[in-house]
Structure formats: C-alpha cells, structure tokens
Design a protein around this motif. Structure first.
Motif, PDB file in Angstrom:
ATOM      1  N   UNK A 181       2.346   1.644  -3.448  1.00 27.40           N
ATOM      2  CA  UNK A 181       1.345   2.097  -4.427  1.00 27.40           C
ATOM      3  C   UNK A 181       1.006   3.575  -4.235  1.00 27.40           C
ATOM      4  N   UNK A 182       0.977   4.028  -2.964  1.00 32.86           N
ATOM      5  CA  UNK A 182       0.665   5.433  -2.690  1.00 32.86           C
ATOM      6  C   UNK A 182       1.833   6.336  -3.046  1.00 32.86           C
ATOM      7  N   UNK A 183       3.027   5.766  -3.163  1.00 32.76           N
ATOM      8  CA  UNK A 183       4.203   6.593  -3.460  1.00 32.76           C
ATOM      9  C   UNK A 183       4.625   7.435  -2.271  1.00 32.76           C
ATOM     10  N   UNK A 184       4.467   6.898  -1.054  1.00 32.86           N
ATOM     11  CA  UNK A 184       4.934   7.625   0.139  1.00 32.86           C
ATOM     12  C   UNK A 184       6.444   7.816   0.070  1.00 32.86           C
ATOM     13  N   UNK A 185       6.897   9.005   0.404  1.00 29.91           N
ATOM     14  CA  UNK A 185       8.339   9.237   0.466  1.00 29.91           C
ATOM     15  C   UNK A 185       8.910   8.493   1.672  1.00 29.91           C
ATOM     16  N   UNK A 186      10.204   8.252   1.620  1.00 30.16           N
ATOM     17  CA  UNK A 186      10.883   7.551   2.722  1.00 30.16           C
ATOM     18  C   UNK A 186      10.595   8.213   4.066  1.00 30.16           C
ATOM     19  N   UNK A 234       7.893   8.763   5.637  1.00 34.36           N
ATOM     20  CA  UNK A 234       6.572   9.350   5.878  1.00 34.36           C
ATOM     21  C   UNK A 234       5.682   8.277   6.509  1.00 34.36           C
ATOM     22  N   UNK A 265       0.843  -1.199   0.000  1.00 29.86           N
ATOM     23  CA  UNK A 265       0.000   0.000   0.000  1.00 29.86           C
ATOM     24  C   UNK A 265       0.879   1.250   0.000  1.00 29.86           C
TER      25      UNK A 265
END
Lengths: 473, 473
Positions: free
Chosen positions: B278-283, B285, B275
């Motif tokens: 897929x959301x592209x959370x930065x390191x 976060x 998840x």
C-alpha cells in the motif's frame, strides 16, 4: 624612448586614434544576442560568427574560414597572418557566444544594447568575452594598420559554444591540430587582479559535478498516515550529504584529501573586507577559514558545494513524505586530484552510507580538469614586461577558483605549449550576472599590453629553430 | 429477531429500498466542485452548502440554517430534530468541501462525475467527506421515513472549510456552543480498519509543522569564483536537519522524547507485506522499525519528516553557492507532547547548531493537537455493538497517525463530550489523491451501523437526567 617603445609606437598610436572604432565594433557585436544555451535561438549565434569573420578579414587576417563545430550554428572562426615562417606563432583565442541575459528587469540598460556609463560599457558579453574578441582583433589591427605588418605570426580562433562548456572543442582540436599549430596561446577570458593591477592566471581549479538521488516509494505519501515506520528519503539525503564534510564544511573523505598538493603557494596581500562586500555576505556571516587564508582556500584548495537540493518544492510543500530527494553537488579540484577517482570515492561513500536500502543514483556528466602552469617559459616574462609597460605596475601571478575545462585540452592538443590567461574583466564586471560591464580603461590597457607582447615575443624569440623546445627559457 | 432488531427494521428496510436515491444524492453533491482551497472559485462551495441545506430539509431536519463561518462562501449548515428533550442528543458532523482534483490526467473518469466501477463509486469527495455527509443524512432519513421519528435527538453540522484546516471552527464553536450542545459527536471522517473490518479511531497524532531558512548572501554566488572560504547555506541546512535525528531517523532531542507517553498501547494483528504494498515501497527498501512495531510507530510514536527542501531547483541547478536554503519539516506528536514546547525546543536546537553566523529563520504557522479518548463512555460500547451487528465483525479500536486538529477543539467546546470517529473510507479510498473512491459495501454498512447506533444510544441512556455525567458508564 627605448628601442621596444619605438617599435610599438605606430601600433599604439593607431590604437589611440581608433579606440572609438573598436567600441563601435563591440557595440555591433553586443547587439547580436548570441546566447549559446539550449532554449535560445541559435540563429543569432551564427549571425555573430559571420560578423566576427567579417571583422577578422577587416583587421587583415588571411584564410578566414568558418569551421563547423559540434553544432553548425555555433561554428569556430579561424584566421591567420603568417608574416614569416621562421618567426614564432601566437594563437589568440576568444569566444563570441554569451550567457543568457538573466532577469532583464534587473538591467539598468537593455542587455543587448551597449551603453557607456562612467567609463564602463554595459551589456551582455561586453566583457565575457566579446571584450576578449575585440582585444584580439584590435591588437592585430593596430599592428597591421600602424606598422603594415605583425612582428610575429598570429593565428586567431574564436568559438561559439564556450558558455555551454565547449562540448565540441576536443574533437575540433584533434581535427585541426595542424592548422592551429603555434608556440603559445593567449586566452583573454579571466579577470585582472583588480581595477588597477593586471593579472596573469597561472592556475585554475577543476570541477567534479555530480547528482545524487535517493528514492523510497512509487509516489509521495501522506506524512500523517505513513510517517514513523517508513524511512524519509529527504532526511536520508540530508544525512548522506552532511557526511561528506566535517562540521567546518571541509571535505571529510581522507582518500580525496590525500591527493591534494600541499605545497605552499604564494598569494599577494589581500583586502578581506572588500572580498566580503563583493560576495554580498550578510551582516555577521563568518568566513569558513581565517581571513589571511581566503585566497589560498579559493585558488589552491578543494571545496565541496551543494549547488541545488530539491525534495518537493517550496511552492507545493505539503504534509508528505517525499518519494524521492535529489541534489546536485560539485567538488572544485586542485592539483593533483584525479577527477574520476574523486567521483568514484564520493560515489562509494554515498553507497556505503545510504540507509534503509533506499534506491540510490549517483551520476556525473563529466569532469573539468584543473590546470596549472609553470611560468618558466619566456612567454610569461614577455607578458609580465608588456603588462608593466601598459599598466605601470607589475602583474600578479594569480590563481583562479573557477574552472575553464578547455585550457588543459587546448594546451595538450597543441603539444604542451604555454597558455597565457589574461583578462579584460575585473571584480566589477559581473560576468554571467545582470549589468555585466567592461572597464574601458582596463580593456585599453589590455590591448596595449598585447601590442607590446607581440614585439616582446618577436625579440625574445629572435631566431626560430625547428624545435619547439627552444622557445622555453 | 431480537428486540433491537425489531425496532430498527423499519429504518433498515427503508434504507434497502432507497439506496439508489442516496447514491443519486451523492452523485449530485460530487458534481459540485466544492474545493475550498485558495485559488479555486468559492462559488461552488457555496452552491454545495445550499444543496446540503436542501437535503437536510428533505430528510426531515428542522431549523435548517446557513451560519456564516470565517468566509461567507464556505458556511456552516446546521439542522436538528429534537424528538424529546429528555432523550440524549447525538451531534453528527461532516464536511462538504473537498480537496482539489490533483492531476486530472491521472483520473480514470472525470473527478466531478460520480462513476460506479466494481462496486466502488469514483469521484472527488465521494468518500472524503461527501460520503460522510450522506452517511449522516441517510441515517436520519431512514429513521424519519421508516419509523416516523428518531429514537434520540439529532443535531447535524456540516462545514465547508475542513480541507483548509477549519480556520474558523474554533470561533464558530464559541459563538454557537448552546445551539450545538449535545451528548456525543459522531465524526465520520476516518478509515475503517480494512475493507472487511470496521474501526473506531480512538487516537490521532498532532502536528508541529515548521519552516527553516538559512541565508548567507545577498545573492547566489558562482561556486568557482567563491567556494572554499565561504560557508554553503545549503550544506549547512543539510547538517542542521541531520542533527535533529539519529542515524535510524529517530528524533534525537531528549527533551522532546521525555514528554512522550510510553505506556504500551494495544495493537491488532497486522499484515506488514500488505502495508509495504500500500505504501508503494520500492524493492529492497526497509522499514525503519521492526515489522511487528509498525502500527505502534505509526499510531502512538512521534516522527519527524522533511516535507520539502529547496535550494535553487532541479530545473535551474547551476554551479552556484545558493544564497539561501529552505525546508519545511513537521513533527507528528503524541500524548503528552506540548506543541509549543516541541517547537521551542526544535527552534532552540537549530539556533544552537546553525553555523558561521548564517541568518536563520525558524517559523511555524500553528500546531494541530494530538487527541486520544478513553473508551469508557457508554457511547463506545453502543457503537461497537452497532458495528458488530452491521458488519458481522467486532470493530478494531484504532489509532491514526494523521491529525484532525479540530477534534480536540470540538470536544472541548462541547464540555468534553465523547467523540466517535468512524469512517466510510478504507485503504483503497485514496482520499486526497486521484481516483478517490467510496466502497458501496463499506458505506452501506456504515449507515446500518449508525441506524443501529441511534437505537443503542436510546436504550443505553434510557432516562436522561440533567447532568451530562450520567451518560458515562
């Protein structure tokens, strides 16, 4: 007629006879769109510099030279008239570059075409600061043409990059400190108190601008498919910014406030209703401070403003969680706030409150110093006396909430000489806005003030010793 | 081979032989840029409607007709095949309009040219929802061509304004309620659980979008000349927005939260790391909620998002006090939040906290209903059985955090019949983004599921009485 009035009479008579010539010069200067901003052609800025140099020669200044600044198309122009090395030397400053015209549709007459309406001259730079350029030149011209010589030595420095923050001034001053050496500086780039009352500005606020960005994602996300478990960078930035102030909008960081000089300053009587109208407050919108505290707040107290905030945009607003949010803020500083320390404190606070491990960037491209001057130096009395003669009214010793970062560098570079901030602007001038205008009456009184001032300086500082210190009272 | 497999075999065999024909149809549909947004030509939308009508006729639907909606260039297309009035009737829905292509430079192949790469078909609308259109058509075609007839009655409705919020759907449904009368609706416009696992979506969040603007001045002000005594609308908006949530970002208005259904819902096991990717959370976060609570939060809990915030802009940021600041926010709602009440509470709160008498405007252009369904109706068991046959795996009964406002209107207009939200999309589809794609494997399994489903329905509802209620288990 007093002794001093007799001495200035040839110069003031010359002024009365030649006003239209000066307005013609102003018209020619305004016709050159010398906008120093990036994105505008810099060729007109250089053309304006050449025109200023020609006028400097015409009024009788010597050694007129074009000196390169940071950018060769926005040069500094220097000229001087040394009457007697034993006499004091006054350095006149002004800038010949201007702001962009803004929304041309809002101008009632073309911005680069000087137009006379109701005793005001409309045009971009008519006041800020081509009016200042003309003030310096007319003062010299009236003495030289009226009396054959100046009562003191005069140096004139005109710059072409003030509207973009004078990026090259500090380096320029270091390089040319000997050439510019003088006993005082006249900077005609501020407002008078009002249209009937002259002002001398004795303090300026500084500025600590900074940009904040928080980022959470590689790209924005569909708010339906993702919102709930994920942090919202735009909301977090709202919360972080809100934490910088209390619910009245006062800066809430005690370490910043502890630097502020809390000595009470004197403020003249003041019309709050007029201030409200000039600011364009909507009906019912309240001041942040009591009405009798407005000028103190504006001139002598720090303030924090959100200059811009952007997350997505109004045009493209969609149902998204923004990947990032950005804001530009600035703190107006007062004595004795240290700009680097203010910035460090803000940055440390934002780092502390930034939630969810969002990636944070807090940056600043540099600070503008606050400035304040003692008025003990004889030059201030000389200017007050001169203004009273020209305006028939004592000037107000004013503060100014805005920043002119170079004033501090300028006076320091010249060894701490006094700087006299005077003006050809007034509340109706709308410098930087559309329909900028110069009050003819205000400008004429400013010239007469400066004509008197040179004579006052000559008499106050009758014998010049080798030590600068002797010019202080 | 079971009885049911024997019965569907002609249809599934036809499907295996004709897949390439269906992909060819999809290619032809994708080639028509049927973007329903304002500012795009609506001629292709109408051309796409004609093409869909032709395909409806080709698969053996009768009484195919183009019915005007809100805008005659984005019509509804209807067709039916009534095999036996005593049999149950299944209404298939889909939409043939698509989102704009977005940034064409980011597409790896032209958006309106279907391209096959690694078993996925790339193109705008390939999945959302031309893949859905084809799912409906292929299901009908396989039965009619393979077995000579359908095991139940089928109605098909295709619309052309879903991507702009189906503005005319409610009026359309009122007008054509008799024509559309049926026992259940199949809406293939959502995602499967993942690429290997089918899903039936049984709840959707609603949405209460709103815009907030605060204004203090007739025009923006120079922050040096004015900041201190005057309120700062951009700061005030930050504070007002921050007051809507607590420091964890949870909605902080107890009256809003008191409406929320707090019954525990079941959620399948879940890969938080996937998840995150897929959301592209930065390191670094972090999630707002514990990892084991992510799906509950997303599917069943309200959330508030700042979709956009603008005061001045990043490009034009100057040293100003902004005359106004604007933001768009939205609250995703869940059972049993009443949208009008949610909006009224938010508005009342913002009015209460708006400081300094700033002029405030809080507006909304309408709400989207949340939706949830009981799965007691036999149709759900029929779909679960069909999916298990096609995918070899039980489907997940899913929630969805996004809103499909028309689902509620649709089922209500048809007298509360069950709606089965299924999908041809998966997490890789990137509906609405660049490089949208359809999984061929996922689409094929969805068609086979629907082929089975019609037979399951036929058998589960073997004798139709006059009362709709009899079709519930």
């Amino acid at each position: 007629m007093t002794n001093i009035e007799q001495k200035v009479q040839p110069a003031t008579t010359h002024f009365l006879k030649n006003k239209e010539k000066y307005y013609q010069w102003l018209s020619e200067l305004v016709a050159i769109p010398s906008v120093s901003f990036e994105g505008f052609s810099q060729e007109p800025v250089y053309q304006c510099a050449l025109k200023v140099a020609d006028l400097m020669k015409e009024v009788g200044l010597n050694h007129v030279q074009i000196l390169e600044g940071e950018n060769s198309l926005r040069p500094y122009i220097y000229g001087e008239r040394i009457e007697d090395p034993q006499k004091p030397t006054v350095l006149f400053y002004a800038h010949y570059d201007v702001q962009p015209p803004g929304d041309e549709a809002l101008w009632l007459s073309p911005p680069f075409q000087l137009q006379d309406r109701n005793q005001r001259l409309y045009g971009r730079g008519a006041a800020d600061d081509k009016g200042g350029v003309l003030l310096d030149l007319a003062t010299v011209d009236c003495w030289v043409q009226g009396s054959g010589k100046l009562p003191v030595n005069v140096k004139v420095l005109m710059e072409g990059e003030e509207e973009i923050g004078s990026p090259g001034l500090e380096t320029f001053l270091e390089k040319h400190v000997e050439l510019l050496s003088s006993d005082m500086i006249i900077i005609p780039d501020v407002e008078n108190y009002d249209q009937e009352t002259p002002g001398i500005t004795v303090s300026l606020r500084g500025i600590v601008p900074f940009e904040v960005e928080v980022q959470g994602y590689k790209q924005s996300l569909h708010s339906g498919l993702w919102s709930g478990p994920l942090p919202d960078p735009a909301m977090s930035l709202c919360q972080m910014i809100a934490s910088l102030v209390d619910d009245k909008g006062n800066i809430a960081l005690p370490e910043i406030l502890s630097m502020v000089d809390t000595q009470k300053k004197s403020v003249p009587p003041f019309d709050a209703q007029k201030f409200r109208e000039e600011a364009g407050l909507l009906d019912g919108v309240q001041f942040r401070v009591p009405e009798n505290h407005i000028k103190e707040s504006l001139w002598f107290e720090p303030s924090l403003t959100v200059n811009a905030f952007q997350a997505s945009s109004r045009q493209q607003a969609g149902n998204i969680i923004c990947d990032r949010a950005w804001a530009k803020l600035s703190i107006r500083t007062v004595p004795f706030m240290e700009p680097q320390k203010v910035f460090d404190l803000v940055k440390a606070h934002l780092e502390k409150v930034c939630p969810f491990g969002l990636h944070l960037s807090v940056t600043s491209e540099g600070f503008g110093d606050w400035w304040q001057t003692s008025t003990d130096h004889k030059a201030f009395q000389a200017m007050q006396d001169s203004m009273k003669r020209a305006w028939g009214k004592d000037p107000v010793l004013m503060g100014c909430g805005a920043s002119i970062p170079f004033v501090q560098s300028f006076t320091e570079a010249l060894g701490g000489v006094p700087a006299l901030l005077i003006g050809v602007e007034d509340a109706e001038t709308k410098a930087h806005s559309e329909n900028e205008s110069l009050s003819k009456q205000g400008w004429e009184k400013a010239v007469v003030s400066c004509i008197y001032f040179l004579e006052e300086v000559s008499e106050s500082f009758s014998s010049k010793s080798s030590s600068r210190g002797d010019f202080s009272s």
